[in-house]
Design an enzyme around this catalytic site. Structure first.
Site, short mmCIF file in Angstrom:
data_model
loop_
_atom_site.label_atom_id
_atom_site.label_comp_id
_atom_site.label_asym_id
_atom_site.label_seq_id
_atom_site.Cartn_x
_atom_site.Cartn_y
_atom_site.Cartn_z
N SER A 105 0.85 -1.19 0.00
CA SER A 105 0.00 0.00 0.00
C SER A 105 0.88 1.24 0.00
CB SER A 105 -0.91 0.02 1.23
OG SER A 105 -1.56 1.27 1.36
N TYR B 39 -2.28 0.50 9.99
CA TYR B 39 -2.25 -0.20 8.70
C TYR B 39 -0.97 0.12 7.93
CZ TYR B 39 -3.77 -1.51 3.97
OH TYR B 39 -3.86 -2.07 2.73
#
Length: 407
Positions: free
Chosen positions: A219, A232
């Site tokens: 990501s 995250y």
């Protein structure tokens, strides 16, 4: 002195002939990159005709066109043959779509899901061939990972295991790092890092034997400080560094490792269910905040964060094919890239992050994703907070953990 047009025309004929041949062989795509290359060649043609002799202009333009088409050409791909691949996180999103596409191409697909009766699992059973095998796996449970390793060995005895796609990911809090429970950081690390680490290490003997591929979905939040995605993003940063380590260490074994950093795509279930899910997560976060943090930040601040986050989800791209295409290329390209960046605006985002001042980087990420308002204690009309008994005690968040586990 008037220039002769034939050198320029000869170079354009050469470029057009090669482009047509590449299009017929499906080695080239019609799209913005090709149009941009042709526009740059036209500018170069204009300059060459005014600055160079005819033969030199012909040579420069032809060479530039040849190099541009070579750069735009798809790399040669390996045949699918009887290759087998394991994909994690196939209940929805990238995993489910990649499993469907690879199955249609002729791969033997082993698809892991959290729930064998989930809508995504039922869809895969209904639309895929008998070559696709579903297995239940929770990456936080070592017993599930051991079962997946045994399942993979048993179902790849004849074909070998060509590829592992680490796609499964987890995040359930959208908030500043100070507001995010430590348990959330642990949960993200368990799924996004430790689970992927244990599974990858367990499959390395099979991948070394086949000199295969490891493809991991990371990501951009692991490369840059996205607002409110601290847990995250931290886990994804650790995962990507691990994959870079594997890439270096496994190179002598012939294993190629790729990381895919997708942009903002709509990967979850239908929007109504997503809104309900994030509303529950918001209420749980508010219920477990200490009184001191609730006073300092304010409930309106957290409401604003989740409203901005849901707005960004509504703007996310519904077409997941760029990410699926990147997964396929990483599995089959003779020389896959170490990084893939599918998605809209990622080039600009990374340019800003790498080259512009820190203040501009921060403001860009806030404008792109979540632009937080001022916490209550920092608003001009609010008095400075004073420490409370709750702040001294700092109780562990009530997330289903015993006090020992929370510590």
């Amino acid at each position: 002195m008037e220039r002769w047009p034939w050198p320029s025309g000869g170079a354009w004929l050469l470029v057009a002939a090669r482009a047509l041949l590449q299009l017929l062989r499906a080695d080239l795509r019609l799209g913005r990159p090709l149009l941009a290359a042709l526009a740059l060649l036209a500018v170069l043609d204009w300059l060459c005709q005014r600055l160079l002799p005819p033969l030199a202009a012909l040579a420069v333009l032809a060479a530039a066109g040849w190099i541009a088409l070579s750069c735009l050409a798809r790399p040669p791909r390996l045949p699918v043959a009887t290759r087998a691949v394991l994909i994690t996180g196939c209940d929805s999103g990238f995993g489910k779509e990649a499993a469907k596409k690879l199955d249609a191409m002729g791969f033997t697909v082993l698809a892991t899901v959290l729930d064998l009766d989930s809508p995504g699992a039922l869809e895969l059973r209904a639309c895929c061939s008998s070559n696709l095998r579903l297995l239940q796996m929770d990456l936080t449970k070592p017993a599930d990972i051991r079962h997946a390793l045994e399942f993979t060995k048993a179902h790849t005895t004849s074909t070998g295991l060509w590829g592992l796609v680490n796609n499964a990911g987890f995040n359930d809090v959208v908030a500043d790092a100070e507001l995010s429970p430590v348990a959330t950081f642990r949960s993200c690390m368990e799924v996004n890092f430790f689970g992927a680490l244990q599974l990858t290490k367990g499959l390395l003997p099979l991948l070394r034997r086949s000199r295969g591929r490891i493809v991991t979905v990371g990501s951009p939040a692991g490369d840059m400080p996205y607002p409110c995605l601290g847990a995250y993003g931290t886990s994804k940063a650790a995962l990507v560094l691990l994959m870079d380590t594997f890439s270096c260490e496994l190179l002598p074994w012939g294993i190629k490792v790729s990381v895919i950093q997708p942009g903002c795509f709509r990967t979850g279930e239908e929007s109504v269910r997503k809104v309900d899910h994030w509303e529950r997560r918001k209420q749980l976060l508010l219920a477990n905040l200490s009184q001191e943090l609730l006073q300092a930040y304010g409930e309106d601040y957290i409401e604003h964060l989740y409203g901005q986050f849901l707005h960004s989800l509504r703007l996310a791209l519904p077409d997941l094919s760029p990410v699926v295409d990147a997964i396929i290329d990483a599995l089959l390209a003779a020389q896959p890239r170490r990084r893939y960046y599918p998605g809209r605006g990622l080039g600009l985002m990374y340019f800003i992050h790498n080259y512009l001042p820190e203040g501009l980087r921060r403001r860009f990420l806030q404008a792109f994703f979540i632009n937080p308002c001022l916490p209550r204690a920092l608003q001009p009309s609010q008095p400075s907070p004073t420490p409370t008994q709750d702040a001294v005690q700092d109780p562990a968040p009530n997330l289903g953990l015993s006090p020992t586990e929370a510590q």
